[in-house]
Design a protein around this motif. Structure first.
Motif, PDB file in Angstrom:
ATOM      1  N   GLU A 139      -1.627   4.965   5.539  1.00  0.00           N
ATOM      2  CA  GLU A 139      -1.171   4.409   4.267  1.00  0.00           C
ATOM      3  C   GLU A 139      -2.401   4.063   3.427  1.00  0.00           C
ATOM      4  N   PRO A 140      -2.538   4.608   2.205  1.00  0.00           N
ATOM      5  CA  PRO A 140      -3.738   4.362   1.386  1.00  0.00           C
ATOM      6  C   PRO A 140      -3.944   2.878   1.111  1.00  0.00           C
ATOM      7  N   VAL A 141      -5.202   2.474   1.129  1.00  0.00           N
ATOM      8  CA  VAL A 141      -5.579   1.090   0.856  1.00  0.00           C
ATOM      9  C   VAL A 141      -6.543   1.087  -0.334  1.00  0.00           C
ATOM     10  N   SER A 142      -6.321   0.162  -1.278  1.00  0.00           N
ATOM     11  CA  SER A 142      -7.178   0.065  -2.467  1.00  0.00           C
ATOM     12  C   SER A 142      -8.238  -1.013  -2.285  1.00  0.00           C
ATOM     13  N   PHE A 143      -9.459  -0.703  -2.721  1.00  0.00           N
ATOM     14  CA  PHE A 143     -10.570  -1.654  -2.698  1.00  0.00           C
ATOM     15  C   PHE A 143     -11.102  -1.793  -4.124  1.00  0.00           C
ATOM     16  N   ILE A 144     -11.403  -3.020  -4.529  1.00  0.00           N
ATOM     17  CA  ILE A 144     -11.776  -3.287  -5.919  1.00  0.00           C
ATOM     18  C   ILE A 144     -13.085  -4.061  -5.973  1.00  0.00           C
ATOM     19  N   ASP A 145     -14.079  -3.497  -6.661  1.00  0.00           N
ATOM     20  CA  ASP A 145     -15.361  -4.181  -6.812  1.00  0.00           C
ATOM     21  C   ASP A 145     -15.381  -4.960  -8.124  1.00  0.00           C
ATOM     22  N   SER A 146     -15.912  -6.183  -8.071  1.00  0.00           N
ATOM     23  CA  SER A 146     -16.033  -7.019  -9.270  1.00  0.00           C
ATOM     24  C   SER A 146     -17.471  -7.484  -9.480  1.00  0.00           C
ATOM     25  N   THR A 147     -18.442  -6.741  -8.940  1.00  0.00           N
ATOM     26  CA  THR A 147     -19.860  -7.099  -9.082  1.00  0.00           C
ATOM     27  C   THR A 147     -20.315  -6.775 -10.499  1.00  0.00           C
ATOM     28  N   SER A 148     -20.741  -7.778 -11.242  1.00  0.00           N
ATOM     29  CA  SER A 148     -21.039  -7.591 -12.666  1.00  0.00           C
ATOM     30  C   SER A 148     -22.237  -6.676 -12.910  1.00  0.00           C
ATOM     31  N   HIS A 149     -23.237  -6.687 -12.022  1.00  0.00           N
ATOM     32  CA  HIS A 149     -24.461  -5.919 -12.269  1.00  0.00           C
ATOM     33  C   HIS A 149     -24.463  -4.563 -11.564  1.00  0.00           C
ATOM     34  N   ALA A 150     -23.354  -4.177 -10.933  1.00  0.00           N
ATOM     35  CA  ALA A 150     -23.317  -2.938 -10.147  1.00  0.00           C
ATOM     36  C   ALA A 150     -23.299  -1.702 -11.043  1.00  0.00           C
ATOM     37  N   LYS A 151     -24.125  -0.722 -10.680  1.00  0.00           N
ATOM     38  CA  LYS A 151     -24.160   0.566 -11.371  1.00  0.00           C
ATOM     39  C   LYS A 151     -23.884   1.736 -10.421  1.00  0.00           C
ATOM     40  N   SER A 152     -24.063   1.510  -9.115  1.00  0.00           N
ATOM     41  CA  SER A 152     -23.726   2.517  -8.108  1.00  0.00           C
ATOM     42  C   SER A 152     -23.206   1.786  -6.876  1.00  0.00           C
ATOM     43  N   TRP A 153     -22.399   2.506  -6.056  1.00  0.00           N
ATOM     44  CA  TRP A 153     -21.714   1.874  -4.937  1.00  0.00           C
ATOM     45  C   TRP A 153     -21.804   2.751  -3.685  1.00  0.00           C
ATOM     46  N   GLU A 154     -21.888   2.088  -2.525  1.00  0.00           N
ATOM     47  CA  GLU A 154     -21.793   2.781  -1.247  1.00  0.00           C
ATOM     48  C   GLU A 154     -20.863   1.972  -0.348  1.00  0.00           C
ATOM     49  N   TRP A 155     -19.691   2.570  -0.059  1.00  0.00           N
ATOM     50  CA  TRP A 155     -18.664   1.915   0.747  1.00  0.00           C
ATOM     51  C   TRP A 155     -18.627   2.522   2.146  1.00  0.00           C
ATOM     52  N   ARG A 156     -18.450   1.659   3.148  1.00  0.00           N
ATOM     53  CA  ARG A 156     -18.151   2.082   4.515  1.00  0.00           C
ATOM     54  C   ARG A 156     -16.949   1.275   4.984  1.00  0.00           C
ATOM     55  N   PHE A 157     -15.904   1.969   5.434  1.00  0.00           N
ATOM     56  CA  PHE A 157     -14.638   1.310   5.716  1.00  0.00           C
ATOM     57  C   PHE A 157     -14.404   1.029   7.197  1.00  0.00           C
ATOM     58  N   GLY A 158     -15.418   1.206   8.029  1.00  0.00           N
ATOM     59  CA  GLY A 158     -15.341   0.744   9.408  1.00  0.00           C
ATOM     60  C   GLY A 158     -14.872   1.751  10.427  1.00  0.00           C
ATOM     61  N   GLU A 159     -14.744   3.015  10.041  1.00  0.00           N
ATOM     62  CA  GLU A 159     -14.329   4.044  11.002  1.00  0.00           C
ATOM     63  C   GLU A 159     -15.455   5.039  11.266  1.00  0.00           C
ATOM     64  N   GLY A 160     -16.676   4.674  10.979  1.00  0.00           N
ATOM     65  CA  GLY A 160     -17.821   5.547  11.216  1.00  0.00           C
ATOM     66  C   GLY A 160     -19.030   5.017  10.477  1.00  0.00           C
TER      67      GLY A 160
END
Length: 346
Positions: A139-160
Motif C-alpha cells: 500500500e503506497p505511503v506518502s512522505f512530506i518534507d517541510s525543511t525550509s532550506h532544502a534544495k535536494s533530497w535523499e530518502w531511504r525507507f528502511g528496506e535497503g
C-alpha cells in the motif's frame, strides 16, 4: 767618484694608496663575516592556538632581538610568510614541522600535531519531514518534507541501503513487514540527517476486519493506539455492505474508488463548521474516500480524523491555514495539515 752614491730609491704614491684600500676592504669583510657567524639568538617559536585543529586560525610569532628578516615554512606545502607575526590554517589533520629562518642564517623548528575538526551540529539545519507511524505491505505511503532550506533530497525507507527517492514529497510501497527506519538528508550534507520509525503491517485482507489481537502481535502499544484511531468510524461489516451495494448499483469494478471533489478552501470551511458545531462528524466524513479516511497533522503531531473532531468541536478557533496531501495511486486525501489557534483564554 763612487757611482753608487748617485742611486736614489723611488716609491709611487698610487701603489701605497692601493695597499691601504685593500687593507680597509679586508677589514670590512672580516668584520662582516665575524658578525654573520654570531650564534643564533632565537630561543623558540611562539605559537598561539586553542585546540590545534583543522580550520583553526593559529598565530606564529618571533621576538628575537635585533631580528630584521623572517621566513616561515609551515610544512604543508603552502607559500612561505615573511613577517615576525603571521597566522596560518591547516586543512588536513597530521603532524607538521614548522621552520623559521631569522636573518637568513638562524633556523629553528617546531613540530605541530593538528587534530581533526569536530563537526558542530546546528539543530536548525536538520531536515524536518512527516512520515506515518503505521503502513501496510503493498500500500503506497506518502512522505512530506517541510525543511525550509532544502534544495535536494535523499530518502531511504528502511528496506535497503540504496537511495529510494530524491523527490521532495515521495511515495513508497513497502514489500516486507516490521519496524522500518526512514532517513532523510538534504542538500548533499550527510552530517544533517533525520530519522523516523514506521511500523509496516501485513497487507490488508478484503472484507476481513483487523482485530486488536492481530495488531498487538505486530507492533507496540503506543503504535496500536495510533492505528486504532485510524480505523474507519463505521463497523467493518457495515462498510462492506455499503460498498457492495454501491458496486452493484454503479456496476463499477471493485478496485474503483469514488473520490469526492474537495479543495482546500472548502476543507477549511468544513473544519470551521465542526468548530462551530454546525456539521456532524458523519457528514464531514462523506467528503473523503470510504474506508480511506485521512490522518491529520495538528499541533506538531499526527492524529486521526476522529481526534480532530473531538478536539475542536464547539471550540472557538481561528484557522490559519489548511492543506492536504492526496495519494498518488487513488487520488484520495491521505493527510490533512491544519494550523490553527484557539481564541480567548480557555
Amino acid at each position: 767618484m763612487n757611482r753608487n752614491s748617485h742611486i736614489r730609491t723611488h716609491f709611487d704614491s698610487r701603489v701605497i694608496l692601493s695597499f691601504v684600500a685593500i687593507l680597509l676592504l679586508s677589514g670590512i669583510i672580516l668584520a662582516f663575516r665575524v658578525n654573520e657567524s654570531e650564534p643564533c639568538q632565537v630561543e623558540q617559536i611562539k605559537v598561539q592556538a586553542s585546540a590545534y585543529k583543522v580550520g583553526e586560525i593559529i598565530t606564529f610569532s618571533d621576538y628575537t632581538e635585533n631580528a630584521h628578516e623572517w621566513k616561515w615554512d609551515f610544512g604543508d606545502g603552502n607559500e612561505a610568510s615573511f613577517r615576525s607575526k603571521v597566522v596560518h590554517q591547516y586543512k588536513e589533520p597530521g603532524k607538521y614541522l614548522v621552520n623559521l629562518w631569522v636573518n637568513k642564517n638562524c633556523n629553528i623548528t617546531k613540530l605541530l600535531d593538528i587534530k581533526p575538526a569536530e563537526d558542530i551540529i546546528d539543530s536548525t539545519l536538520l531536515p524536518r519531514f512527516y512520515a506515518p507511524k503505521i503502513a501496510y505491505v503493498n500500500e503506497p505511503v506518502s512522505f512530506i518534507d517541510s525543511t525550509s532550506h532544502a534544495k535536494s533530497w535523499e530518502w531511504r525507507f528502511g528496506e535497503g541501503e540504496k537511495i529510494d527517492a530524491i523527490d521532495k514529497n515521495p511515495s513508497y510501497t513497502y514489500k516486507t513487514t516490521g519496524e522500518k527506519t526512514v532517513s532523510l538528508f538534504v542538500n548533499d550534507d550527510i552530517k544533517y540527517v533525520s530519522f523516523h520509525k514506521v511500523t509496516v503491517l501485513p497487507a490488508k485482507k478484503e472484507n476481513t476486519p483487523i482485530s486488536r489481537a492481530e495488531i498487538m502481535r505486530e507492533t507496540s502499544t503506543s503504535v496500536v493506539n495510533d492505528f486504532l484511531d485510524r480505523i474507519p468510524e463505521a463497523p467493518a461489516s457495515e462498510l462492506n455492505e455499503k460498498q457492495a451495494t454501491t458496486v452493484n448499483k454503479s456496476k463499477k469494478p471493485e478496485e474503483t474508488i469514488e473520490v469526492p471533489e474537495l479543495d482546500e478552501d472548502k476543507l477549511a470551511g468544513l473544519i470551521a463548521g465542526i468548530a462551530e458545531d454546525k456539521l456532524s462528524f458523519y457528514n464531514f466524513t462523506r467528503f473523503f474516500c470510504k474506508d480511506h479516511l485521512p490522518s491529520v497533522q495538528m499541533d506538531e503531531k499526527v492524529v486521526s480524523l476522529h481526534y480532530l473532531n473531538n478536539s475542536i468541536r464547539g471550540k472557538k478557533i481561528k484557522i490559519k491555514s489548511v492543506s492536504m496531501v492526496r495519494n498518488k495511486e487513488n487520488n484520495c486525501i491521505s493527510l490533512i495539515i491544519v494550523d490553527y489557534k484557539r481564541k480567548g483564554l480557555f
